[in-house]
Design a protein around this motif. Structure first.
Motif, PDB file in Angstrom:
ATOM      1  N   THR A   1      91.959  -0.272  35.588  1.00 42.70           N
ATOM      2  CA  THR A   1      92.086  -0.171  36.992  1.00 42.70           C
ATOM      3  C   THR A   1      91.956   1.156  37.682  1.00 42.70           C
ATOM      4  OG1 THR A   1      93.342  -0.672  38.823  1.00 42.70           O
ATOM      5  CG2 THR A   1      94.567  -0.109  37.429  1.00 42.70           C
ATOM      6  N   ALA A   2      92.050   1.134  39.018  1.00 40.88           N
ATOM      7  CA  ALA A   2      91.650   2.010  39.893  1.00 40.88           C
ATOM      8  C   ALA A   2      92.333   3.469  39.515  1.00 40.88           C
ATOM      9  CB  ALA A   2      91.973   1.962  41.202  1.00 40.88           C
ATOM     10  N   TRP A   3      91.588   4.570  39.635  1.00 44.10           N
ATOM     11  CA  TRP A   3      92.201   5.934  39.336  1.00 44.10           C
ATOM     12  C   TRP A   3      92.109   6.636  40.623  1.00 44.10           C
ATOM     13  CZ3 TRP A   3      93.514   8.077  35.079  1.00 44.10           C
ATOM     14  CH2 TRP A   3      93.361   9.415  34.941  1.00 44.10           C
TER      15      TRP A   3
ATOM     16  N   ALA B   1      92.078   9.029  31.579  1.00 43.38           N
ATOM     17  CA  ALA B   1      91.351   7.940  32.149  1.00 43.38           C
ATOM     18  C   ALA B   1      92.209   6.788  31.962  1.00 43.38           C
ATOM     19  CB  ALA B   1      89.963   7.779  31.696  1.00 43.38           C
ATOM     20  N   THR B   2      93.490   6.719  31.126  1.00 47.26           N
ATOM     21  CA  THR B   2      94.083   5.646  30.926  1.00 47.26           C
ATOM     22  C   THR B   2      95.600   5.706  31.350  1.00 47.26           C
ATOM     23  OG1 THR B   2      92.481   5.045  29.221  1.00 47.26           O
ATOM     24  CG2 THR B   2      94.262   3.755  29.476  1.00 47.26           C
ATOM     25  N   SER B   3      96.240   4.952  31.507  1.00 51.62           N
ATOM     26  CA  SER B   3      97.661   4.656  32.030  1.00 51.62           C
ATOM     27  C   SER B   3      98.275   3.174  31.822  1.00 51.62           C
ATOM     28  CB  SER B   3      98.021   5.386  33.473  1.00 51.62           C
ATOM     29  OG  SER B   3      99.385   5.422  33.631  1.00 51.62           O
TER      30      SER B   3
ATOM     31  N   MET C   1     112.895  -9.569  35.573  1.00 50.74           N
ATOM     32  CA  MET C   1     111.580  -9.422  35.686  1.00 50.74           C
ATOM     33  C   MET C   1     110.986  -8.359  34.622  1.00 50.74           C
ATOM     34  SD  MET C   1     110.840  -9.565  39.794  1.00 50.74           S
ATOM     35  CE  MET C   1     111.688 -10.863  40.811  1.00 50.74           C
ATOM     36  N   LEU C   2     110.132  -8.609  33.843  1.00 50.28           N
ATOM     37  CA  LEU C   2     109.695  -7.757  32.786  1.00 50.28           C
ATOM     38  C   LEU C   2     107.975  -7.512  32.936  1.00 50.28           C
ATOM     39  CD1 LEU C   2     111.780  -8.921  29.902  1.00 50.28           C
ATOM     40  CD2 LEU C   2     112.270  -7.024  31.444  1.00 50.28           C
ATOM     41  N   GLY C   3     107.726  -6.483  32.915  1.00 46.05           N
ATOM     42  CA  GLY C   3     106.120  -6.395  33.016  1.00 46.05           C
ATOM     43  C   GLY C   3     105.482  -5.123  32.832  1.00 46.05           C
ATOM     44  N   TYR C   4     104.096  -4.882  33.019  1.00 45.10           N
ATOM     45  CA  TYR C   4     103.588  -3.757  32.806  1.00 45.10           C
ATOM     46  C   TYR C   4     102.259  -3.619  33.855  1.00 45.10           C
ATOM     47  CZ  TYR C   4     100.088  -6.286  30.207  1.00 45.10           C
ATOM     48  OH  TYR C   4      99.046  -7.422  29.612  1.00 45.10           O
ATOM     49  N   GLU C   5     101.613  -2.364  34.127  1.00 47.70           N
ATOM     50  CA  GLU C   5     100.602  -2.197  34.728  1.00 47.70           C
ATOM     51  C   GLU C   5      99.668  -1.327  33.805  1.00 47.70           C
ATOM     52  OE1 GLU C   5     101.394  -0.256  38.453  1.00 47.70           O
ATOM     53  OE2 GLU C   5     102.714  -1.993  39.190  1.00 47.70           O
ATOM     54  N   PHE C   6      98.452  -1.840  33.461  1.00 47.67           N
ATOM     55  CA  PHE C   6      97.493  -1.264  32.577  1.00 47.67           C
ATOM     56  C   PHE C   6      96.340  -0.896  33.452  1.00 47.67           C
ATOM     57  CE2 PHE C   6      94.004  -0.923  29.753  1.00 47.67           C
ATOM     58  CZ  PHE C   6      94.556   0.085  28.733  1.00 47.67           C
ATOM     59  N   GLU C   7      95.850   0.692  33.416  1.00 46.37           N
ATOM     60  CA  GLU C   7      94.826   1.152  34.400  1.00 46.37           C
ATOM     61  C   GLU C   7      93.761   1.927  33.432  1.00 46.37           C
ATOM     62  OE1 GLU C   7      96.047   2.659  37.956  1.00 46.37           O
ATOM     63  OE2 GLU C   7      97.843   1.537  38.169  1.00 46.37           O
ATOM     64  N   HIS C   8      92.580   1.784  33.829  1.00 52.09           N
ATOM     65  CA  HIS C   8      91.515   2.604  33.163  1.00 52.09           C
ATOM     66  C   HIS C   8      90.257   2.828  33.983  1.00 52.09           C
ATOM     67  CE1 HIS C   8      89.245   4.338  29.564  1.00 52.09           C
ATOM     68  NE2 HIS C   8      88.357   3.278  29.882  1.00 52.09           N
ATOM     69  N   ARG C   9      89.811   3.973  33.815  1.00 48.47           N
ATOM     70  CA  ARG C   9      88.532   4.353  34.568  1.00 48.47           C
ATOM     71  C   ARG C   9      87.751   4.419  33.697  1.00 48.47           C
ATOM     72  NH1 ARG C   9      88.080  10.151  37.258  1.00 48.47           N
ATOM     73  NH2 ARG C   9      88.284  10.496  35.393  1.00 48.47           N
TER      74      ARG C   9
END
Length: 695
Positions: A22-24, A233-235, A288-296
């Motif tokens: 996702t966005a950077w 570029a990745t989080s 509530m359990l979750g994650y957000e993965f982002e990469h440019r």
């Protein structure tokens, strides 16, 4: 058995959780490039307020914290187009009526871009405590093009506090009348020398008596989080929200005659409790359990995935009043429930920025999926009447009715495409979405089921012109859909309601400031609303509701010391088609006029330096008490006030003290009425004092 979900296999596979990145953005505070989620809920991209061709209201922490708001509905008290007093003093759910549509936040609450998977047809409606939030964005009007099923009135998008790469924290203690007491903390910072790992741990415990009899409110919540910048570029952010309400306060109404007007010359007290302490219970546990993965991938191509799993258990018992049994006694009944909800929601997005033919495009391709299962057991019964003016407690039920069991399933998948265009001073937004919706409600004992298997298309188009002086007129058209929970004569769920809105507006943001002003004119029509004739036991999807109105909003830092927030709403909601005598009437629980003004003055020098004072006024007028329009709730005006002092001025660095008084004049009023049998007293005066330490 539930019907098979009619979704193309490749889309179903992706929607079920394949990782599309996702966005950077660059975080200059740490010296490292880190990902930040700053997207607008109206577009799911980083779009400034002034360039969005749709009415939105952003409520920051700095807006609600000085007012000591402990629920999202109280945080939204000064927001145009939002009625926050639908159920009066009740804090059990976050009731927000958006542009006249009462399914506001119960069905349309989003957290960090994902729907909070409540079940609006049951008692399992979930809430997020505002202590855990960074800001709240109220998107006005239909938003199905990005989110699927939603009310035409809008949605409430909440954004969590997230881990920061600079160490910091806050501790807070709060006390008040009605035995209010609470403690909260918030800690964040890096976990390694390279600042690739950061954590946040936020928690809260509070409780209070309330104005209605022996009922209490009690809450415990904690949110651990971890952010890992895997590469430049990745989080990845892992997050959890664990929330327990052992006692959920009061939620009931009383007849119009006796609460709003006299009953044989007498009026019910605004702290009257019609229930029974031994049969009063509301417990809610939600995880509530979750994650957000982002990469440019590059400067112009990015991707993201957000996923959250939700579990919730709700237990309810309540004795409530329904109409008069005699000159002084109210009929009483019992309602109980045990519910267990499980849900999963995931949103995959691919964002590309490109230029073609002199036009800049921000393209967003999305694929999302929601699934919810709720097992419910509902009980009901009858209780002896109670004298509303001289109550005697200790009664037992006179009759219990058969239990109702139901397994409630919902599954929705959608694919959407949005293009935001910029050419010169013009800004345009075009979007379309296709949804596959499956709903099945099954009686596990008999096997009888009602089902809906449907597809829906939603669209949006908006155009805005951004003048160099900060003025931005715009026009937009958008549509929505929302499944019905009622059934027809064959026992099948009705087709979803369909909404459409035409909106014209003007925004203004003086260059170089954070001030913002907006004006919006809107016309919403909702069709396929479920209606029922008095002599029938089933519903028809033939109703139509129209909502038209005007909203004005201003956030202004008038001087270095004085900040003002003002909001006005005119909302005219008409029952266009009902098939009965109410056709053409105005809808109830919708103030035609709302005015709210909040001002805060921070003394900059002299003996009062470090002191700030705030005063707010909220006015609500022309609220019908029933669809027949036979009665109205009297207009009411509420005053809120605050005083704060920075104790750093006397050597206690980071320590701040605050006093809040809501409903300063202790006005006794009825906030609204669902009908002439259920009217809701507003909250009495609340006084709280808090001390916080920031470091």
């Amino acid at each position: 058995m539930p019907r098979p979900h009619r979704l193309p296999p490749i889309i179903a596979l992706l929607a079920a959780g394949l990782s599309v990145p996702t966005a950077w953005a660059v975080d200059n505070t740490t010296g490292l490039e880190t990902l930040t989620v700053t997207a607008s809920a109206a577009t799911k991209t980083e779009t400034p307020f002034i360039e969005t061709p749709q009415a939105i209201s952003v409520i920051e922490r700095d807006d609600w914290e000085p007012r000591a708001a402990e629920t999202v509905q109280r945080a939204a008290d000064y927001t145009p187009g939002v009625f926050t007093n639908q159920i009066g003093a009740s804090n059990r759910y976050d009731y927000l009526v958006l542009r006249g549509f009462a399914d506001g936040s119960i069905n349309n609450t989003f957290l960090d871009g994902l729907k909070v998977m409540s079940d609006g047809g049951s008692f399992s409606s979930l809430v997020i405590d505002p202590w855990f939030l960074e800001h709240i964005e109220v998107v006005k009007g239909p938003a199905s093009v990005l989110y699927g099923r939603a009310s035409p009135g809008g949605l409430v998008a909440q954004t969590s506090r997230r881990p920061a790469f600079e160490p910091g924290g806050e501790l807070r203690l709060r006390l008040g009348n009605n035995d209010q007491r609470g403690a909260a903390f918030d800690l964040t910072g890096p976990l390694d020398a390279e600042r690739r790992l950061a954590f946040r741990l936020t928690g809260l415990a509070r409780s209070a008596d309330i104005q209605f009899g022996p009922v209490e409110e009690e809450r415990y919540a904690i949110a651990p989080q971890l952010t890992w910048d895997i590469t430049d570029a990745t989080s990845l952010t892992l997050h959890a929200y664990l929330h327990r309400d052992p006692q959920g306060g009061y939620h009931a109404g009383l007849p119009f005659e006796g609460s709003v007007v006299d009953r044989h010359g007498r009026r019910i007290a605004n702290d009257f409790f019609e229930g029974e302490e031994a049969f009063e219970r509301f417990e809610r546990d939600q995880t509530m359990l979750g994650y957000e993965f982002e990469h440019r991938f590059s400067e112009t191509l990015s991707a993201r995935q957000r996923l959250r799993r939700t579990e919730a258990d709700v237990q309810l018992a309540q004795v409530y009043a329904y109409g008069w049994a005699s000159a002084t006694e109210l009929n009483r009944f019992f309602s109980g429930g045990e519910e267990s909800l499980e849900a999963l929601t995931v949103d995959n997005q691919l964002e590309a920025r490109l230029t073609a033919g002199g036009v800049d495009h921000t393209l967003l391709l999305g694929l999302d999926h929601q699934r919810r299962d709720n097992d419910v057991l509902w009980t009901s019964g009858a209780f002896p009447p109670i004298d509303a003016f001289d109550p005697r407690y200790g009664a037992q039920p006179t009759m219990m009715f058969p239990e109702v069991r139901q397994h409630r399933e919902l599954e929705q998948s959608g694919v959407y495409l949005q293009d935001q265009l910029a050419f010169g001073n013009w800004r345009a937004n075009l979007g379309g979405r296709h949804d596959w919706v499956d709903i099945t409600n099954t009686d596990p004992d008999s096997g009888a089921a009602s089902a809906l298997d449907d597809t829906q298309f939603s669209g949006r188009a908006g155009l805005l012109y951004l003048f160099d002086n900060g003025l931005a007129p715009y026009a937009s058209y958008s549509t929505s859909f929302s499944p019905n929970s009622t059934t027809d004569q064959n026992g099948d769920l009705l087709s979803p309601t369909a909404g459409e809105q035409l909106e014209f507006g003007l925004k203004y943001q003086p260059p170089g400031t954070q001030d913002r002003y907006s004006l919006a004119l809107f016309d919403i029509t909702q069709e396929n609303v479920s209606t029922k004739l008095p002599n029938e036991t089933f519903y028809r999807a033939t109703g139509e509701i129209a909502s038209r109105g005007l909203e004005l909003e201003a956030h202004s830092q008038l001087t270095e010391a004085l900040a003002v927030q003002a909001a006005y709403s005119y909302t005219d909601v008409t029952l266009e088609k009902t098939g009965d005598a109410t056709q053409g009437n105005h809808d109830n629980q919708v103030p035609r006029h709302q005015l709210a003004v909040w001002g805060n003055y921070a003394f900059q020098s002299g003996a009062l330096a470090g002191l700030d004072a705030g005063l707010g006024v909220r006015y609500h007028a022309d609220i019908h008490a029933d669809d027949a329009n036979t009665e109205q709730v009297p207009d009411y005006t509420l005053v809120d006030a605050t005083l704060g002092y920075d104790l750093g001025r006397v050597g206690l660095e980071g320590v701040y003290a605050r006093l809040n008084v809501n409903n300063l004049r202790d006005e006794e009023y009825v906030a609204s009425c669902f009908d002439l049998n259920f009217c809701y007293f507003g909250a009495e005066r609340s006084v709280t004092a808090s001390v916080s330490y920031s470091f």
